[in-house]
Scaffold this motif. Structure first.
Motif, PDB file in Angstrom:
ATOM      1  N   PRO A 172      23.986  21.649  43.213  1.00  9.23           N
ATOM      2  CA  PRO A 172      24.104  21.849  44.868  1.00  9.23           C
ATOM      3  C   PRO A 172      23.672  23.276  45.381  1.00  9.23           C
ATOM      4  N   GLY A 173      22.994  23.850  46.218  1.00 12.36           N
ATOM      5  CA  GLY A 173      22.843  25.103  46.644  1.00 12.36           C
ATOM      6  C   GLY A 173      21.584  25.425  46.031  1.00 12.36           C
ATOM      7  N   THR A 174      20.998  24.945  45.133  1.00 12.41           N
ATOM      8  CA  THR A 174      19.779  25.611  44.200  1.00 12.41           C
ATOM      9  C   THR A 174      18.647  25.231  44.855  1.00 12.41           C
ATOM     10  N   VAL A 175      17.841  26.224  45.456  1.00 15.16           N
ATOM     11  CA  VAL A 175      16.709  25.822  46.061  1.00 15.16           C
ATOM     12  C   VAL A 175      15.545  25.163  44.937  1.00 15.16           C
ATOM     13  N   HIS A 176      14.907  24.304  45.075  1.00 11.90           N
ATOM     14  CA  HIS A 176      14.089  23.636  44.256  1.00 11.90           C
ATOM     15  C   HIS A 176      12.930  22.796  44.726  1.00 11.90           C
ATOM     16  N   ALA A 177      11.761  22.826  43.940  1.00 17.42           N
ATOM     17  CA  ALA A 177      10.651  21.980  44.384  1.00 17.42           C
ATOM     18  C   ALA A 177       9.822  21.463  43.114  1.00 17.42           C
ATOM     19  N   ILE A 178       9.629  20.016  43.150  1.00 18.37           N
ATOM     20  CA  ILE A 178       8.601  19.690  42.122  1.00 18.37           C
ATOM     21  C   ILE A 178       7.413  19.740  42.706  1.00 18.37           C
ATOM     22  N   LYS A 179       6.200  20.058  41.862  1.00 19.36           N
ATOM     23  CA  LYS A 179       5.281  20.445  42.222  1.00 19.36           C
ATOM     24  C   LYS A 179       4.008  19.182  41.702  1.00 19.36           C
ATOM     25  N   GLY A 180       2.988  19.098  42.336  1.00 19.12           N
ATOM     26  CA  GLY A 180       1.826  18.133  42.050  1.00 19.12           C
ATOM     27  C   GLY A 180       1.908  17.999  40.562  1.00 19.12           C
ATOM     28  N   GLY A 181       1.753  16.966  40.117  1.00 17.41           N
ATOM     29  CA  GLY A 181       1.136  16.733  38.606  1.00 17.41           C
ATOM     30  C   GLY A 181       2.297  16.528  37.767  1.00 17.41           C
ATOM     31  N   PHE A 182       3.626  16.710  38.351  1.00 16.34           N
ATOM     32  CA  PHE A 182       4.775  16.292  37.427  1.00 16.34           C
ATOM     33  C   PHE A 182       5.053  14.879  37.615  1.00 16.34           C
ATOM     34  N   LEU A 183       5.713  14.296  36.485  1.00 16.70           N
ATOM     35  CA  LEU A 183       6.211  13.019  36.162  1.00 16.70           C
ATOM     36  C   LEU A 183       7.432  13.300  35.615  1.00 16.70           C
ATOM     37  N   ILE A 184       8.680  12.871  36.595  1.00 13.67           N
ATOM     38  CA  ILE A 184      10.077  13.436  36.345  1.00 13.67           C
ATOM     39  C   ILE A 184      10.933  12.274  36.238  1.00 13.67           C
ATOM     40  N   LEU A 185      11.918  12.107  35.208  1.00 12.51           N
ATOM     41  CA  LEU A 185      12.950  11.132  35.121  1.00 12.51           C
ATOM     42  C   LEU A 185      14.401  11.859  35.666  1.00 12.51           C
ATOM     43  N   GLU A 186      14.695  11.431  36.672  1.00 10.71           N
ATOM     44  CA  GLU A 186      15.827  12.197  37.527  1.00 10.71           C
ATOM     45  C   GLU A 186      17.163  11.325  37.410  1.00 10.71           C
ATOM     46  N   THR A 187      18.086  11.894  37.065  1.00 12.24           N
ATOM     47  CA  THR A 187      19.578  11.431  36.924  1.00 12.24           C
ATOM     48  C   THR A 187      20.254  12.324  38.108  1.00 12.24           C
ATOM     49  N   GLN A 188      20.840  11.512  38.995  1.00  8.89           N
ATOM     50  CA  GLN A 188      21.487  12.255  40.073  1.00  8.89           C
ATOM     51  C   GLN A 188      22.664  11.477  40.590  1.00  8.89           C
ATOM     52  N   GLN A 189      23.444  12.062  41.531  1.00 11.34           N
ATOM     53  CA  GLN A 189      24.642  11.680  42.166  1.00 11.34           C
ATOM     54  C   GLN A 189      23.940  10.647  43.175  1.00 11.34           C
ATOM     55  N   ASN A 190      24.823   9.674  43.681  1.00 17.25           N
ATOM     56  CA  ASN A 190      24.195   8.575  44.516  1.00 17.25           C
ATOM     57  C   ASN A 190      24.179   9.208  45.770  1.00 17.25           C
ATOM     58  N   SER A 191      23.247   9.947  46.167  1.00 17.32           N
ATOM     59  CA  SER A 191      23.045  10.691  47.525  1.00 17.32           C
ATOM     60  C   SER A 191      21.583  10.709  47.775  1.00 17.32           C
ATOM     61  N   ASP A 192      21.228  10.755  49.077  1.00 15.44           N
ATOM     62  CA  ASP A 192      20.095  10.932  49.486  1.00 15.44           C
ATOM     63  C   ASP A 192      19.982  12.232  50.624  1.00 15.44           C
ATOM     64  N   ILE A 193      20.936  12.820  50.544  1.00 16.30           N
ATOM     65  CA  ILE A 193      20.962  13.920  51.440  1.00 16.30           C
ATOM     66  C   ILE A 193      20.114  15.225  51.045  1.00 16.30           C
ATOM     67  N   THR A 194      18.827  15.404  51.632  1.00 12.27           N
ATOM     68  CA  THR A 194      18.081  16.471  51.299  1.00 12.27           C
ATOM     69  C   THR A 194      17.904  17.316  52.374  1.00 12.27           C
ATOM     70  N   TYR A 195      18.002  18.754  52.278  1.00 14.61           N
ATOM     71  CA  TYR A 195      17.591  19.799  53.471  1.00 14.61           C
ATOM     72  C   TYR A 195      16.404  20.277  53.109  1.00 14.61           C
ATOM     73  N   ARG A 196      15.541  20.152  53.880  1.00 10.81           N
ATOM     74  CA  ARG A 196      13.965  20.713  53.596  1.00 10.81           C
ATOM     75  C   ARG A 196      14.039  22.129  54.254  1.00 10.81           C
ATOM     76  N   VAL A 197      13.637  22.891  53.428  1.00  6.20           N
ATOM     77  CA  VAL A 197      13.731  24.365  53.704  1.00  6.20           C
ATOM     78  C   VAL A 197      11.930  24.610  54.313  1.00  6.20           C
TER      79      VAL A 197
END
Ligand code: ZN
Length: 316
Positions: A172-197
């Motif tokens: 948490p607190g880490t600015v991040h972005a996936i870019k076009g062309g990526f296929l990613i398996l994500e494991t995460q906490q059960n949450s959908d809270i995203t702040y769009r910068v």
């Protein structure tokens, strides 16, 4: 009679149509949807925005959230008030917004939700010489606010070179972005809270998507050192072994490259197995690329055979 805890839980994935999504999840995986922009497959989820349904066996037709609420013994009687993990596959045809997630305390106080979002990514595929956005260069919170206000995103964000098979832990607190062309398996906490910068000025139905600039400035870590600890490489890891990629406060995630056979004990509250490539068997049951299985508490010995690449996860 078969011991109930030996029953593998299969659930129906929930596919999400999102502006930046593509078609790989339905052309390369056994998932079904008519949409043109399928951004995410929520493969194992009990979140209200995508609550998977058990497809067979004793609990066929049950939502995972209900199963977790009423049969906590299948999940080792853990105390988390909601099913704690969410496993998804992301197909980014275009760039995702630059974003940040809050931690549990901020989510609880400001969003009325028990979980913030810690997440991690296994890069299943990406273009040559690709980069992801991980962290930023602002030295102080004021500098961060000034650069955001002045739209200086090119200078603000940190781009990190990434290749197929890399693994990234996003606290948490880490600015991040996936870019076009990526296929990613994500494991995460059960949450959908995203702040769009920042959303690259993109319009959806003629309008920009909502940004959450103030919340983002509140929760972004300053100064940022995420790049030093976020990225790890998985090439060269031994085969037929559960290789631990991360142990965070919320989950453990392993990589397993199987060629032949392997067996191990399911000794966690529950274990999620995701087949990323190949095919084989799980305790005699045929499984292939795109399958996700949840093994309940007390499952015992797990026997896998075949040629498969898996990501395995468990709650902490
Ligand atoms: Zn995220």
């Amino acid at each position: 009679m078969e011991n109930r805890s030996r029953e593998i839980l299969f659930v129906e994935p929930v596919l999400k149509e999102i502006v930046w999504g593509g078609r790989r999840l339905v052309t390369e995986f056994p998932y079904r949807s008519e949409g043109e922009h399928i951004g995410e497959c929520w493969a194992v989820s009990a979140h209200p925005h995508g609550d998977c349904v058990v497809t067979e066996g004793t609990y066929a037709g049950w939502h995972l959230s209900k199963l977790y609420a009423e049969h906590r013994e299948l999940f080792g009687n853990i105390s988390a008030e909601e099913f704690p993990l969410l496993v998804k596959i992301i197909d980014a045809r275009e760039n995702l917004s630059i974003q940040v997630h809050p931690d549990d305390a901020y989510a609880r106080e400001h969003e009325g939700c028990p979980f913030g979002k810690t997440e991690c990514w296994y890069v299943m595929d990406c273009p040559e010489n690709a980069t992801l956005v991980i962290g930023h260069h602002a030295k102080t919170r004021q500098e961060l606010a000034d650069m955001v206000a002045a739209d200086k995103y090119g200078e603000l964000i940190r781009e990190v070179p990434v290749k197929k098979g890399d693994f990234l832990q996003i606290d948490p607190g880490t600015v991040h972005a996936i870019k076009g062309g990526f296929l990613i398996l994500e494991t995460q906490q059960n949450s959908d809270i995203t702040y769009r910068v920042y959303d690259y000025g993109r319009l959806v139905d003629g309008k920009p998507r909502q940004l959450h600039v103030q919340q983002s400035i509140n929760v972004i870590n300053v100064p940022d050192e995420a790049d030093k600890k976020a990225l790890s490489h998985t090439d060269g890891l031994p085969g037929n072994t559960l290789n631990l990629l991360v142990e965070s406060k919320y989950y453990k995630v392993w990589k397993l490259d199987l060629e032949g056979a392997v067996s191990f004990e399911q000794e966690y509250p529950f274990l999620i197995l995701s087949v990323l490539e190949g095919s084989g068997t799980l305790d005699g049951r045929a499984v292939e690329k795109g399958a996700h299985m949840l093994l309940p508490a007390g499952y015992g010995k797990v026997e896998l055979e075949g040629n498969m690449e898996l990501i395995v996860s468990a709650p902490v």
